[in-house]
Write a protein that holds these residues in place. Structure first.
Motif, PDB file in Angstrom:
ATOM      1  N   UNK A  46       0.807  -1.212   0.000  1.00 48.02           N
ATOM      2  CA  UNK A  46       0.000   0.000   0.000  1.00 48.02           C
ATOM      3  C   UNK A  46       0.842   1.264   0.000  1.00 48.02           C
ATOM      4  N   UNK A  47       2.149   1.143   0.180  1.00 46.82           N
ATOM      5  CA  UNK A  47       3.021   2.318   0.169  1.00 46.82           C
ATOM      6  C   UNK A  47       3.221   2.861  -1.237  1.00 46.82           C
ATOM      7  N   UNK A  48       2.746   2.149  -2.264  1.00 44.71           N
ATOM      8  CA  UNK A  48       2.975   2.559  -3.640  1.00 44.71           C
ATOM      9  C   UNK A  48       2.186   3.801  -4.029  1.00 44.71           C
ATOM     10  N   UNK A  49       1.057   4.063  -3.405  1.00 44.11           N
ATOM     11  CA  UNK A  49       0.210   5.169  -3.832  1.00 44.11           C
ATOM     12  C   UNK A  49       0.193   6.300  -2.808  1.00 44.11           C
ATOM     13  N   UNK A  50       1.271   6.493  -2.075  1.00 41.85           N
ATOM     14  CA  UNK A  50       1.352   7.600  -1.128  1.00 41.85           C
ATOM     15  C   UNK A  50       1.982   8.808  -1.812  1.00 41.85           C
ATOM     16  N   UNK A  51       1.824   9.964  -1.204  1.00 43.70           N
ATOM     17  CA  UNK A  51       2.317  11.193  -1.814  1.00 43.70           C
ATOM     18  C   UNK A  51       3.843  11.258  -1.840  1.00 43.70           C
ATOM     19  N   UNK A  52       4.504  10.630  -0.878  1.00 49.42           N
ATOM     20  CA  UNK A  52       5.967  10.665  -0.868  1.00 49.42           C
ATOM     21  C   UNK A  52       6.554   9.856  -2.020  1.00 49.42           C
ATOM     22  N   UNK A  53       5.981   8.697  -2.306  1.00 47.11           N
ATOM     23  CA  UNK A  53       6.494   7.906  -3.427  1.00 47.11           C
ATOM     24  C   UNK A  53       6.207   8.592  -4.762  1.00 47.11           C
ATOM     25  N   UNK A  54       5.063   9.269  -4.850  1.00 44.81           N
ATOM     26  CA  UNK A  54       4.745  10.002  -6.081  1.00 44.81           C
ATOM     27  C   UNK A  54       5.753  11.115  -6.300  1.00 44.81           C
ATOM     28  N   UNK A  55       6.126  11.820  -5.230  1.00 41.03           N
ATOM     29  CA  UNK A  55       7.098  12.905  -5.374  1.00 41.03           C
ATOM     30  C   UNK A  55       8.473  12.369  -5.773  1.00 41.03           C
ATOM     31  N   UNK A  56       8.875  11.219  -5.211  1.00 46.13           N
ATOM     32  CA  UNK A  56      10.185  10.644  -5.539  1.00 46.13           C
ATOM     33  C   UNK A  56      10.228  10.213  -7.003  1.00 46.13           C
ATOM     34  N   UNK A  57       9.201   9.542  -7.467  1.00 44.52           N
ATOM     35  CA  UNK A  57       9.170   9.069  -8.854  1.00 44.52           C
ATOM     36  C   UNK A  57       9.071  10.244  -9.825  1.00 44.52           C
ATOM     37  N   UNK A  59      10.257  13.259  -9.363  1.00 43.10           N
ATOM     38  CA  UNK A  59      11.594  13.869  -9.423  1.00 43.10           C
ATOM     39  C   UNK A  59      12.529  13.035 -10.295  1.00 43.10           C
ATOM     40  N   UNK A  60      12.422  11.713 -10.220  1.00 45.92           N
ATOM     41  CA  UNK A  60      13.231  10.836 -11.061  1.00 45.92           C
ATOM     42  C   UNK A  60      12.916  11.046 -12.541  1.00 45.92           C
ATOM     43  N   UNK A  61      11.629  11.131 -12.864  1.00 47.08           N
ATOM     44  CA  UNK A  61      11.206  11.340 -14.254  1.00 47.08           C
ATOM     45  C   UNK A  61      11.714  12.683 -14.767  1.00 47.08           C
ATOM     46  N   UNK A  62      11.590  13.726 -13.960  1.00 48.92           N
ATOM     47  CA  UNK A  62      12.032  15.057 -14.388  1.00 48.92           C
ATOM     48  C   UNK A  62      13.545  15.084 -14.591  1.00 48.92           C
TER      49      UNK A  62
END
Length: 120
Positions: A46-57, A59-62
């Motif tokens: 369930x940690x996959x859809x949290x706001x912290x993981x979204x921000x990390x991914x 930043x990686x994409x950018x």
């Protein structure tokens, strides 16, 4: 008016599923340049859809977009999640210009009426 060359424009598609978030980077003809997901970054459950993981991914994409030399992106969002705004917020804070934001979420309208079940 200054024209933008097509070699600096990419399309970022973000698909929000119930248990994962998929990012796909394509050029204007639809050829995939880069794809990643939250699950591919060793985040499970369930940690996959949290706001912290979204921000990390995000930043990686950018970081990868700037490494490849692209300056302009079109953003397409699909799926039903409240985290769409968080992903857009992180995209806006960086030095990449967002040309358009498109939300392709399909809304169900309950479809056709089901036939009655036959009782025996």
């Amino acid at each position: 008016m200054k024209t933008i060359t097509n070699k600096k424009i990419v399309i970022l598609t973000i698909l929000f599923t119930s248990s994962n978030i998929l990012y796909t980077l394509t050029n204007l003809t639809g050829e995939v340049i880069l794809w990643t997901s939250v699950g591919s970054k060793k985040v499970k459950g369930t940690k996959k859809v949290t706001s912290t993981t979204i921000s990390v991914i995000t930043k990686f994409i950018i970081k990868r977009i700037t490494e490849l030399g692209y300056k302009y992106i079109h953003v397409k969002l699909k799926g039903f999640r409240k985290n769409k705004k968080i992903a857009l917020k992180h995209l806006k804070t960086k030095h990449i210009s967002i040309l358009s934001v498109c939300d392709n979420s399909s809304l169900a309208h309950n479809g056709c009426k089901q036939p009655k079940l036959r009782r025996i």
